[in-house]
Design a protein around this motif. Structure first.
Motif, short mmCIF file in Angstrom:
data_model
loop_
_atom_site.label_atom_id
_atom_site.label_comp_id
_atom_site.label_asym_id
_atom_site.label_seq_id
_atom_site.Cartn_x
_atom_site.Cartn_y
_atom_site.Cartn_z
N GLY A 163 0.80 -1.21 0.00
CA GLY A 163 0.00 0.00 0.00
C GLY A 163 0.83 1.26 0.00
O GLY A 163 0.29 2.37 -0.05
N SER A 164 2.15 1.10 0.05
CA SER A 164 3.06 2.24 0.03
C SER A 164 3.56 2.47 -1.40
O SER A 164 4.13 1.56 -2.02
CB SER A 164 4.25 1.98 0.96
OG SER A 164 5.26 2.95 0.77
N LEU A 165 3.39 3.66 -1.90
CA LEU A 165 3.82 3.99 -3.25
C LEU A 165 5.34 3.91 -3.37
O LEU A 165 5.86 3.49 -4.40
CB LEU A 165 3.33 5.39 -3.63
CG LEU A 165 3.63 5.84 -5.06
CD1 LEU A 165 3.00 4.89 -6.08
CD2 LEU A 165 3.14 7.26 -5.28
N GLN A 166 6.06 4.28 -2.31
CA GLN A 166 7.51 4.22 -2.35
C GLN A 166 8.00 2.78 -2.53
O GLN A 166 8.94 2.51 -3.29
CB GLN A 166 8.11 4.80 -1.05
CG GLN A 166 7.98 6.30 -0.92
CD GLN A 166 6.60 6.75 -0.47
OE1 GLN A 166 5.74 5.91 -0.15
NE2 GLN A 166 6.38 8.05 -0.41
N VAL A 167 7.36 1.85 -1.83
CA VAL A 167 7.74 0.44 -1.95
C VAL A 167 7.43 -0.09 -3.35
O VAL A 167 8.22 -0.83 -3.94
CB VAL A 167 7.02 -0.41 -0.88
CG1 VAL A 167 7.30 -1.90 -1.08
CG2 VAL A 167 7.44 0.02 0.51
N GLU A 220 -1.86 6.66 -0.41
CA GLU A 220 -0.95 7.80 -0.29
C GLU A 220 -1.76 9.09 -0.15
O GLU A 220 -1.42 9.96 0.65
CB GLU A 220 -0.04 7.88 -1.52
CG GLU A 220 1.05 6.83 -1.57
CD GLU A 220 2.08 7.00 -0.47
OE1 GLU A 220 2.36 8.16 -0.09
OE2 GLU A 220 2.60 5.99 0.02
N LEU A 221 -2.83 9.21 -0.93
CA LEU A 221 -3.68 10.39 -0.85
C LEU A 221 -4.38 10.48 0.50
O LEU A 221 -4.43 11.56 1.12
CB LEU A 221 -4.72 10.35 -1.97
CG LEU A 221 -5.73 11.51 -2.01
CD1 LEU A 221 -5.01 12.84 -2.21
CD2 LEU A 221 -6.76 11.29 -3.11
N MET A 222 -4.88 9.35 0.98
CA MET A 222 -5.56 9.33 2.28
C MET A 222 -4.59 9.64 3.42
O MET A 222 -4.95 10.28 4.41
CB MET A 222 -6.22 7.98 2.49
CG MET A 222 -7.32 7.67 1.48
SD MET A 222 -7.98 6.00 1.61
CE MET A 222 -9.02 6.17 3.05
N GLU A 223 -3.36 9.18 3.27
CA GLU A 223 -2.36 9.46 4.29
C GLU A 223 -1.98 10.94 4.31
O GLU A 223 -1.75 11.52 5.38
CB GLU A 223 -1.11 8.60 4.05
CG GLU A 223 -0.07 8.70 5.14
CD GLU A 223 1.10 7.76 4.91
OE1 GLU A 223 2.15 7.96 5.54
OE2 GLU A 223 0.97 6.84 4.09
N LEU A 224 -1.94 11.55 3.13
CA LEU A 224 -1.59 12.97 3.06
C LEU A 224 -2.62 13.85 3.76
O LEU A 224 -2.26 14.85 4.39
CB LEU A 224 -1.46 13.40 1.59
CG LEU A 224 -0.19 12.98 0.86
CD1 LEU A 224 -0.27 13.37 -0.60
CD2 LEU A 224 1.04 13.60 1.50
N ILE A 225 -3.89 13.47 3.65
CA ILE A 225 -4.92 14.28 4.29
C ILE A 225 -5.28 13.76 5.69
O ILE A 225 -6.19 14.26 6.33
CB ILE A 225 -6.19 14.34 3.42
CG1 ILE A 225 -6.76 12.93 3.18
CG2 ILE A 225 -5.89 15.00 2.10
CD1 ILE A 225 -8.01 12.93 2.32
#
Length: 300
Positions: free
Chosen positions: A57-61, A125-130
């Protein structure tokens, strides 16, 4: 050698859906076997393969392990998950093959799996940002690809009908809506990541079916060519002399059937019906299926 040729011959004659089911079954069972053996031997946790096969679920990974956008759709983390997906894939895959070609089946399956997979890390990633949600659990399964096949049928042939269990006749549009809603509702809140990937697969299937029906645009052409290139890369010898290669090309060109005047004129409805009587619906080309579909729509 004879058994090997027999197996290769049988494999080549199987349908696209049968190949997808067999590959998913074999890879999932291999994953369970290797994970179990490593755990029993004490060489590591039974989940040690997850970071290299599942989708994070991590874009970096995902950017560090881009191959997981493809590998995750071929593996399943439980027997129940695998069986349900494969049963639905076999049933609806056969329905999909009534309208679309071998290459389109494989192409949409892979393409929707990739797009549905991308929805997973991008959404989190979007949900984590907000500041709403944070989840990096591994994702496995072919559900996104499966749902794309179902939604594609509903968009491409919405008014065509077929019997379904106790229902004497139901349109593909209503059938696809019912199946998609049931699967999404069964996910529940505990499988939010799976639901997001499913939505990505559904939208891809709808886009494919809608564009092909209204514009004649096939979004799977690119992925289809890439798969063809990959298959040819592994099926041909690595070292072939230029002389042998040119001889083979000349022989293939000489043995290729010549285009007849009937081919130039286009496919007629009578020829399509005759071919269906002789070889069945599955033997029709995509162009012939389109002619049959257009004629059916005109008569409704």
């Amino acid at each position: 050698m004879f058994r090997k040729r027999l197996l290769i011959g049988r494999w080549r004659t199987t349908t696209a859906v049968q190949k997808l089911v067999v590959i998913s079954l074999l890879l999932s069972m291999l994953y369970w076997l290797v994970s179990g053996l490593f755990a029993l031997a004490g060489w590591g946790s039974r989940y040690f393969l997850d970071p290299y096969l599942s989708l994070s679920g991590s874009l970096q990974v995902v950017l560090l392990r881009p191959w997981t956008l493809i590998t995750y759709m071929w593996f399943h983390n439980s027997v129940g998950h695998l069986l349900v997906n494969m049963i639905l894939l076999y049933f609806f895959g056969r329905e999909f093959a009534r309208f679309f070609s071998y290459r389109q089946t494989i192409g949409l399956y892979v393409l929707s799996g990739i797009i549905g997979g991308l929805f997973y890390p991008l959404t989190f990633e979007l949900m984590e940002l907000i500041g709403i949600y944070k989840l990096h659990l591994p994702l496995y399964g072919a559900s996104a690809s499966l749902l794309s096949l179902i939604s594609a049928i509903g968009m491409y042939a919405p008014r065509q009908r077929r019997p379904f269990f106790i229902v004497s006749s139901i349109s593909y549009k209503n059938l696809s809506i019912i199946i998609v809603c049931i699967i999404l509702l069964l996910n529940g809140e505990e499988n939010l990541g799976g639901t997001i990937a499913h939505l990505g697969g559904i939208l891809t299937g709808m886009l494919f079916g809608g564009l092909l029906r209204t514009k004649g645009v096939d979004i799977t052409q690119g992925i289809g060519k890439a798969i063809d290139w990959l298959v040819n890369l592994f099926s041909k010898p690595l070292f072939v002399s230029g002389k042998r290669s040119s001889v083979r090309k000349k022989r293939d060109k000489a043995s290729a059937p010549k285009e007849t005047s009937n081919d130039k004129k286009g496919v007629t409805m009578e020829a399509v019906l005759e071919k269906v009587k002789r070889s069945g619906y599955s033997a029709l080309t995509q162009e012939e299926r389109n002619v049959l579909f257009q004629k059916t729509e005109e008569e409704r």
